[in-house]
Design a protein around this motif. Structure first.
Motif, PDB file in Angstrom:
ATOM      1  N   GLY A   1       0.824  -1.204   0.000  1.00 48.61           N
ATOM      2  CA  GLY A   1       0.000   0.000   0.000  1.00 48.61           C
ATOM      3  C   GLY A   1       0.852   1.245   0.000  1.00 48.61           C
ATOM      4  O   GLY A   1       1.134   1.831  -1.046  1.00 48.61           O
ATOM      5  N   CYS A   2       1.297   1.631   1.170  1.00 53.03           N
ATOM      6  CA  CYS A   2       2.020   2.908   1.312  1.00 53.03           C
ATOM      7  C   CYS A   2       3.478   2.824   0.878  1.00 53.03           C
ATOM      8  O   CYS A   2       4.075   3.813   0.476  1.00 53.03           O
ATOM      9  CB  CYS A   2       1.951   3.362   2.760  1.00 53.03           C
ATOM     10  SG  CYS A   2       2.877   2.285   3.887  1.00 53.03           S
TER      11      CYS A   2
ATOM     12  N   CYS B   1      -7.056  -0.132   7.878  1.00 53.77           N
ATOM     13  CA  CYS B   1      -8.122  -0.614   6.996  1.00 53.77           C
ATOM     14  C   CYS B   1      -9.004   0.575   6.638  1.00 53.77           C
ATOM     15  O   CYS B   1      -9.457   1.298   7.524  1.00 53.77           O
ATOM     16  CB  CYS B   1      -8.948  -1.691   7.705  1.00 53.77           C
ATOM     17  SG  CYS B   1     -10.386  -2.202   6.729  1.00 53.77           S
ATOM     18  N   ARG B   2      -9.240   0.767   5.353  1.00 55.28           N
ATOM     19  CA  ARG B   2     -10.030   1.927   4.934  1.00 55.28           C
ATOM     20  C   ARG B   2     -11.495   1.562   4.730  1.00 55.28           C
ATOM     21  O   ARG B   2     -12.294   2.419   4.359  1.00 55.28           O
ATOM     22  CB  ARG B   2      -9.445   2.500   3.652  1.00 55.28           C
ATOM     23  CG  ARG B   2      -9.509   1.536   2.482  1.00 55.28           C
ATOM     24  CD  ARG B   2      -8.679   1.963   1.311  1.00 55.28           C
ATOM     25  NE  ARG B   2      -8.560   0.828   0.386  1.00 55.28           N
ATOM     26  CZ  ARG B   2      -7.797   0.831  -0.699  1.00 55.28           C
ATOM     27  NH1 ARG B   2      -7.077   1.892  -0.981  1.00 55.28           N
ATOM     28  NH2 ARG B   2      -7.727  -0.216  -1.467  1.00 55.28           N
TER      29      ARG B   2
ATOM     30  N   GLN C   1     -13.672  -6.262   3.750  1.00 53.06           N
ATOM     31  CA  GLN C   1     -14.565  -5.867   2.652  1.00 53.06           C
ATOM     32  C   GLN C   1     -13.800  -6.013   1.338  1.00 53.06           C
ATOM     33  O   GLN C   1     -13.904  -7.019   0.664  1.00 53.06           O
ATOM     34  CB  GLN C   1     -15.097  -4.459   2.890  1.00 53.06           C
ATOM     35  CG  GLN C   1     -16.110  -4.425   4.038  1.00 53.06           C
ATOM     36  CD  GLN C   1     -16.684  -3.063   4.297  1.00 53.06           C
ATOM     37  OE1 GLN C   1     -16.700  -2.191   3.447  1.00 53.06           O
ATOM     38  NE2 GLN C   1     -17.161  -2.854   5.515  1.00 53.06           N
ATOM     39  N   CYS C   2     -12.943  -5.036   1.008  1.00 50.87           N
ATOM     40  CA  CYS C   2     -12.173  -5.212  -0.234  1.00 50.87           C
ATOM     41  C   CYS C   2     -11.059  -6.243  -0.049  1.00 50.87           C
ATOM     42  O   CYS C   2     -10.610  -6.860  -1.002  1.00 50.87           O
ATOM     43  CB  CYS C   2     -11.587  -3.883  -0.696  1.00 50.87           C
ATOM     44  SG  CYS C   2     -10.094  -3.366   0.191  1.00 50.87           S
TER      45      CYS C   2
ATOM     46  N   ILE D   1     -13.084  -6.604  12.378  1.00 53.99           N
ATOM     47  CA  ILE D   1     -11.716  -7.102  12.582  1.00 53.99           C
ATOM     48  C   ILE D   1     -11.484  -7.408  14.063  1.00 53.99           C
ATOM     49  O   ILE D   1     -10.954  -8.469  14.423  1.00 53.99           O
ATOM     50  CB  ILE D   1     -10.684  -6.081  12.054  1.00 53.99           C
ATOM     51  CG1 ILE D   1     -10.831  -5.933  10.539  1.00 53.99           C
ATOM     52  CG2 ILE D   1      -9.268  -6.506  12.432  1.00 53.99           C
ATOM     53  CD1 ILE D   1      -9.979  -4.832   9.926  1.00 53.99           C
ATOM     54  N   VAL D   2     -11.909  -6.493  14.922  1.00 50.38           N
ATOM     55  CA  VAL D   2     -11.753  -6.718  16.370  1.00 50.38           C
ATOM     56  C   VAL D   2     -12.534  -7.964  16.782  1.00 50.38           C
ATOM     57  O   VAL D   2     -12.024  -8.811  17.532  1.00 50.38           O
ATOM     58  CB  VAL D   2     -12.245  -5.477  17.159  1.00 50.38           C
ATOM     59  CG1 VAL D   2     -12.312  -5.784  18.655  1.00 50.38           C
ATOM     60  CG2 VAL D   2     -11.333  -4.287  16.891  1.00 50.38           C
TER      61      VAL D   2
END
Ligand code: FES
Ligand code: FES
Length: 157
Positions: free
Chosen positions: A41-42, A138-139, A102-103, A146-147
């Motif tokens: 990602g980054c 996570c966006r 999700q994605c 997730i938790v």
């Protein structure tokens, strides 16, 4: 730039390549070993999506050069089910059941960050679990799923 021959064991398979010293471990995993479950990602150590494991500890593969792993062993997200003959790891099952993705772009990083410490999660409250996953972004999900997934995976052991 002088290229370097390196040998890295990834998920038990030996990968020997001649690479530029500046090649990132994340690129080595994706482009040389062809294991694309590790996401980028980054590319500067912030999002956690590139997380893999070295010697049982979670590391960000975009912050390491591949040559630093010469002679070492790396474990990527593909190992989670490969080690179970294709069945999902309990943590993956929990992410699925709790809608922790999700994605899915961030998911490999979360899995590889949490899996080494899953035994220590039972008994943690939600705030502590959020602290545990604070190195992964996570966006999509808002983190609730997730938790929940991490909590449930730990509870089931
Ligand atoms: S891609 Fe490595 S931390 Fe974001
Ligand atoms: S599920 Fe899309 S970034 Fe986390």
């Amino acid at each position: 730039m002088t290229r370097v021959r390196i040998t890295v064991t990834i998920n038990g398979a030996v990968v020997e390549r001649v690479v530029e010293p500046r090649m990132l471990l994340s690129d080595f995993i994706r482009h040389e070993a062809r294991l694309t479950g590790t996401h980028v990602g980054c590319e500067h150590g912030v999002c956690g999506s590139c997380t893999v494991q070295v010697d049982g500890a979670a590391v960000r593969s975009c912050l390491l050069f591949a040559v630093q792993l010469d002679g070492r062993e790396v474990r990527t997200v593909e190992a989670l089910s490969a080690e179970r003959d294709g069945a999902l790891h309990p943590l993956q099952e929990a992410f699925h059941a709790a809608q922790g993705l999700q994605c899915g772009f961030c998911t490999p990083g979360f899995l590889m960050s949490v899996e080494p410490v899953l035994d220590h999660v039972e008994g943690m409250d939600d705030a502590q679990i959020r602290g545990l996953i604070s190195g992964n972004l996570c966006r999509c999900t808002g983190y609730e799923g997730i938790v929940c997934a991490v909590r449930e995976a730990a509870r089931k052991g």
